[in-house]
Design a protein around this motif. Sequence first.
Motif, PDB file in Angstrom:
ATOM      1  N   ALA A 274       3.529  12.389  13.848  1.00  0.00           N
ATOM      2  CA  ALA A 274       2.812  11.168  14.223  1.00  0.00           C
ATOM      3  C   ALA A 274       2.570  10.283  13.009  1.00  0.00           C
ATOM      4  O   ALA A 274       2.720   9.041  13.077  1.00  0.00           O
ATOM      5  N   SER A 275       2.211  10.888  11.870  1.00  0.00           N
ATOM      6  CA  SER A 275       1.971  10.100  10.667  1.00  0.00           C
ATOM      7  C   SER A 275       3.258   9.426  10.207  1.00  0.00           C
ATOM      8  O   SER A 275       3.256   8.237   9.844  1.00  0.00           O
ATOM      9  N   LEU A 276       4.349  10.172  10.214  1.00  0.00           N
ATOM     10  CA  LEU A 276       5.627   9.597   9.787  1.00  0.00           C
ATOM     11  C   LEU A 276       6.068   8.474  10.723  1.00  0.00           C
ATOM     12  O   LEU A 276       6.556   7.424  10.281  1.00  0.00           O
ATOM     13  N   ARG A 277       5.880   8.686  12.020  1.00  0.00           N
ATOM     14  CA  ARG A 277       6.250   7.629  12.979  1.00  0.00           C
ATOM     15  C   ARG A 277       5.422   6.380  12.762  1.00  0.00           C
ATOM     16  O   ARG A 277       5.951   5.239  12.794  1.00  0.00           O
ATOM     17  N   THR A 278       4.133   6.563  12.531  1.00  0.00           N
ATOM     18  CA  THR A 278       3.259   5.401  12.311  1.00  0.00           C
ATOM     19  C   THR A 278       3.698   4.612  11.082  1.00  0.00           C
ATOM     20  O   THR A 278       3.772   3.361  11.106  1.00  0.00           O
ATOM     21  N   GLN A 279       3.986   5.351  10.006  1.00  0.00           N
ATOM     22  CA  GLN A 279       4.409   4.658   8.784  1.00  0.00           C
ATOM     23  C   GLN A 279       5.723   3.925   8.996  1.00  0.00           C
ATOM     24  O   GLN A 279       5.911   2.796   8.505  1.00  0.00           O
ATOM     25  N   LEU A 280       6.642   4.538   9.719  1.00  0.00           N
ATOM     26  CA  LEU A 280       7.926   3.878   9.958  1.00  0.00           C
ATOM     27  C   LEU A 280       7.766   2.652  10.865  1.00  0.00           C
ATOM     28  O   LEU A 280       8.438   1.631  10.664  1.00  0.00           O
ATOM     29  N   GLU A 281       6.897   2.755  11.874  1.00  0.00           N
ATOM     30  CA  GLU A 281       6.681   1.598  12.743  1.00  0.00           C
ATOM     31  C   GLU A 281       6.031   0.444  11.976  1.00  0.00           C
ATOM     32  O   GLU A 281       6.390  -0.732  12.158  1.00  0.00           O
ATOM     33  N   VAL A 282       5.049   0.799  11.132  1.00  0.00           N
ATOM     34  CA  VAL A 282       4.428  -0.243  10.308  1.00  0.00           C
ATOM     35  C   VAL A 282       5.455  -0.841   9.354  1.00  0.00           C
ATOM     36  O   VAL A 282       5.514  -2.068   9.149  1.00  0.00           O
ATOM     37  N   PRO A 287       7.633  -4.701   6.315  1.00  0.00           N
ATOM     38  CA  PRO A 287       8.285  -3.905   5.268  1.00  0.00           C
ATOM     39  C   PRO A 287       7.462  -3.809   3.995  1.00  0.00           C
ATOM     40  O   PRO A 287       7.526  -2.799   3.294  1.00  0.00           O
ATOM     41  N   GLU A 288       6.693  -4.800   3.712  1.00  0.00           N
ATOM     42  CA  GLU A 288       5.932  -4.756   2.465  1.00  0.00           C
ATOM     43  C   GLU A 288       4.801  -3.742   2.515  1.00  0.00           C
ATOM     44  O   GLU A 288       4.268  -3.345   1.470  1.00  0.00           O
ATOM     45  N   LEU A 289       4.437  -3.270   3.720  1.00  0.00           N
ATOM     46  CA  LEU A 289       3.349  -2.299   3.853  1.00  0.00           C
ATOM     47  C   LEU A 289       3.852  -0.850   3.978  1.00  0.00           C
ATOM     48  O   LEU A 289       3.040   0.066   4.155  1.00  0.00           O
ATOM     49  N   LEU A 290       5.173  -0.641   3.920  1.00  0.00           N
ATOM     50  CA  LEU A 290       5.722   0.713   4.091  1.00  0.00           C
ATOM     51  C   LEU A 290       5.297   1.616   2.936  1.00  0.00           C
ATOM     52  O   LEU A 290       5.516   1.283   1.765  1.00  0.00           O
ATOM     53  N   ASP A 291       4.663   2.727   3.286  1.00  0.00           N
ATOM     54  CA  ASP A 291       4.210   3.717   2.286  1.00  0.00           C
ATOM     55  C   ASP A 291       5.318   4.753   2.117  1.00  0.00           C
ATOM     56  O   ASP A 291       5.334   5.796   2.788  1.00  0.00           O
ATOM     57  N   VAL A 292       6.256   4.425   1.222  1.00  0.00           N
ATOM     58  CA  VAL A 292       7.390   5.334   1.032  1.00  0.00           C
ATOM     59  C   VAL A 292       6.952   6.687   0.492  1.00  0.00           C
ATOM     60  O   VAL A 292       7.380   7.736   1.000  1.00  0.00           O
ATOM     61  N   PRO A 293       6.089   6.757  -0.529  1.00  0.00           N
ATOM     62  CA  PRO A 293       5.649   8.091  -0.986  1.00  0.00           C
ATOM     63  C   PRO A 293       4.970   8.897   0.117  1.00  0.00           C
ATOM     64  O   PRO A 293       5.155  10.107   0.234  1.00  0.00           O
ATOM     65  N   GLY A 294       4.157   8.254   0.942  1.00  0.00           N
ATOM     66  CA  GLY A 294       3.509   8.966   2.034  1.00  0.00           C
ATOM     67  C   GLY A 294       4.503   9.479   3.049  1.00  0.00           C
ATOM     68  O   GLY A 294       4.365  10.596   3.583  1.00  0.00           O
ATOM     69  N   ALA A 295       5.510   8.652   3.345  1.00  0.00           N
ATOM     70  CA  ALA A 295       6.541   9.083   4.292  1.00  0.00           C
ATOM     71  C   ALA A 295       7.320  10.260   3.744  1.00  0.00           C
ATOM     72  O   ALA A 295       7.650  11.207   4.463  1.00  0.00           O
ATOM     73  N   VAL A 296       7.621  10.205   2.453  1.00  0.00           N
ATOM     74  CA  VAL A 296       8.339  11.329   1.827  1.00  0.00           C
ATOM     75  C   VAL A 296       7.485  12.591   1.862  1.00  0.00           C
ATOM     76  O   VAL A 296       7.963  13.693   2.148  1.00  0.00           O
ATOM     77  N   ALA A 297       6.176  12.414   1.578  1.00  0.00           N
ATOM     78  CA  ALA A 297       5.281  13.580   1.585  1.00  0.00           C
ATOM     79  C   ALA A 297       5.218  14.195   2.981  1.00  0.00           C
ATOM     80  O   ALA A 297       5.238  15.424   3.148  1.00  0.00           O
ATOM     81  N   ASP A 298       5.118  13.339   4.002  1.00  0.00           N
ATOM     82  CA  ASP A 298       5.090  13.869   5.372  1.00  0.00           C
ATOM     83  C   ASP A 298       6.408  14.548   5.725  1.00  0.00           C
ATOM     84  O   ASP A 298       6.430  15.581   6.418  1.00  0.00           O
ATOM     85  N   THR A 299       7.512  13.994   5.255  1.00  0.00           N
ATOM     86  CA  THR A 299       8.814  14.600   5.533  1.00  0.00           C
ATOM     87  C   THR A 299       8.936  15.963   4.857  1.00  0.00           C
ATOM     88  O   THR A 299       9.432  16.930   5.448  1.00  0.00           O
ATOM     89  N   VAL A 300       8.469  16.033   3.602  1.00  0.00           N
ATOM     90  CA  VAL A 300       8.503  17.317   2.884  1.00  0.00           C
ATOM     91  C   VAL A 300       7.625  18.342   3.592  1.00  0.00           C
ATOM     92  O   VAL A 300       7.997  19.508   3.744  1.00  0.00           O
ATOM     93  N   ARG A 301       6.447  17.891   4.015  1.00  0.00           N
ATOM     94  CA  ARG A 301       5.541  18.811   4.724  1.00  0.00           C
ATOM     95  C   ARG A 301       6.179  19.293   6.015  1.00  0.00           C
ATOM     96  O   ARG A 301       6.103  20.473   6.380  1.00  0.00           O
ATOM     97  N   LEU A 302       6.828  18.370   6.728  1.00  0.00           N
ATOM     98  CA  LEU A 302       7.498  18.721   7.978  1.00  0.00           C
ATOM     99  C   LEU A 302       8.653  19.690   7.718  1.00  0.00           C
ATOM    100  O   LEU A 302       8.859  20.650   8.469  1.00  0.00           O
ATOM    101  N   GLN A 303       9.376  19.448   6.630  1.00  0.00           N
ATOM    102  CA  GLN A 303      10.487  20.327   6.293  1.00  0.00           C
ATOM    103  C   GLN A 303       9.993  21.726   5.931  1.00  0.00           C
ATOM    104  O   GLN A 303      10.567  22.735   6.360  1.00  0.00           O
ATOM    105  N   ALA A 304       8.899  21.815   5.174  1.00  0.00           N
ATOM    106  CA  ALA A 304       8.354  23.116   4.798  1.00  0.00           C
ATOM    107  C   ALA A 304       7.840  23.871   6.020  1.00  0.00           C
ATOM    108  O   ALA A 304       8.032  25.090   6.159  1.00  0.00           O
ATOM    109  N   LEU A 305       7.187  23.127   6.926  1.00  0.00           N
ATOM    110  CA  LEU A 305       6.678  23.770   8.127  1.00  0.00           C
ATOM    111  C   LEU A 305       7.830  24.286   8.996  1.00  0.00           C
ATOM    112  O   LEU A 305       7.762  25.406   9.540  1.00  0.00           O
TER     113      LEU A 305
END
Length: 479
Positions: A274-282, A287-305
């Motif tokens: 949900a967090s990753l989807r929200t960031q991508l939709e925003v 585009p200027e509000l995209l939190d790339v580090p946050g998206a990467v962190a959520d992706t890494v967390r999702l990958q680890a899980l």
Amino acid sequence: MRSVRARAALGATVVVALALGAAGLAVLLVLRANLTDQAGLQAEVAAREVAGQVALGVPYDQLDTGDEEEHPVQVTDEDGRVVAVSKDLEAISGTGTDRVAASGTAGAGDDDHDGDEDPGRGEVSTDEPDFANGTATVDGDRADYRFAAVEATDPAGRTLTVHAGAPLAAERRAVDSVRSAMLAGLPVVLLVVAGVTWLVTRRALRPVEGIRREMAAITASEDLARRVPEPGSRDEVAKLARTTNETLAALEESVGRQRRFVADASHELRSPIASLRTQLEVGAAHPELLDVPGAVADTVRLQALAADLLLLARLDAGERAGRTRVDLGALVREEVSQRVGDRIPVTVSVRDGGLEVAGSRGQLARVLGNLLDNAERHAVRSVSVTVGRSADGVLVTVTDDGSGVPEAERERVFERFVRLDEARARDDGGAGLGLAIARDVAARHGGRLTVGSAPEGGARFELSLPSPPRSSIAGGAYR
């Protein structure tokens, strides 16, 4: 036959029939042998009576042979000539000669001795007589006899053989009567055995039928909380019922654990997705509000899980640990050297050399990584790892100076998706799978993972692994 009762009844009937047949045959043989021996004894007595007369010098034509029908007698000399026979004896067999008429040989007391001279007396052989079965016809009646042959010497020194018979009709009648009684009673006995076996088997299998019906109901309803009835006996059926209930309990626990696992996994996956989807939709809208580090962190967390869930699925499926030789001292140094981004440096102490175990290098590295991640998450200023020998293998200790694990929670922390309140308060608290994975891997390697208190006041995790037998270790390669 598909019925166990029918097969049991048939099997018992066949076994009893064979046993009774063998026993009946043995009884008939013993009975026939005993009656034949009795007839032989009677024939021997009759033969010795006549032989005694011969030894006393009674003339052959005056011998008293008794009842001709009961004991037909034939007396022969050394040359096989008949010197005397019973009255009315018309035919005979089984005595060595079938002649039934005297051949005219001089009888005892003939002119071999003077009239005033005492001829003396002969003797009767004390040897065991010879026996044979034969037939005799007396006054037109033919019958079977048991013949005994006794030797005697008359006063003149001539050796004669007395053949006397005893009828076998009584023996034949007795054997026939017993055989008829057995044949008449055998079907009744077999029917009784079949009926009793059927009833006993039915009674014994009644609890099994109850177990079967309950299992069918459980299968139809999918209600694993139900249990089969347990009989009060202590026999195999009761053991079957108890084992079945234990299996149902284990299956219920497994299914419940699987359902909780799926529910917890869905819950844990929902947040990063949900967090990753929200960031991508925003980001798509602004585009200027995209939190790339946050998206990467959520992706890494999702990958680890996802990796943790995949490993747990493999462990639950029964994946076996490898049998490769792994040096835990070297593995600890290698794992710590790769943790360059840790918040707190890790102190390593390897106390002995040759700290080898048999297992999967990748899974053991995962255990060490999870323990170090947990220590880093709770430590304040220090994290240390110690590797050394134990009484039965190798001991790896990971300690930190954090708040530690309350004694009441020391087993609960190894459950899946369990995080203590402090861990939940942290953003990087993880999904609560690391320690569960570590204990499962340790157990599959024949070891154990426990938690206690560290001298610094934090948590002390001890991983104990057994030393491998030399014959089961692949030569030195790592995996």
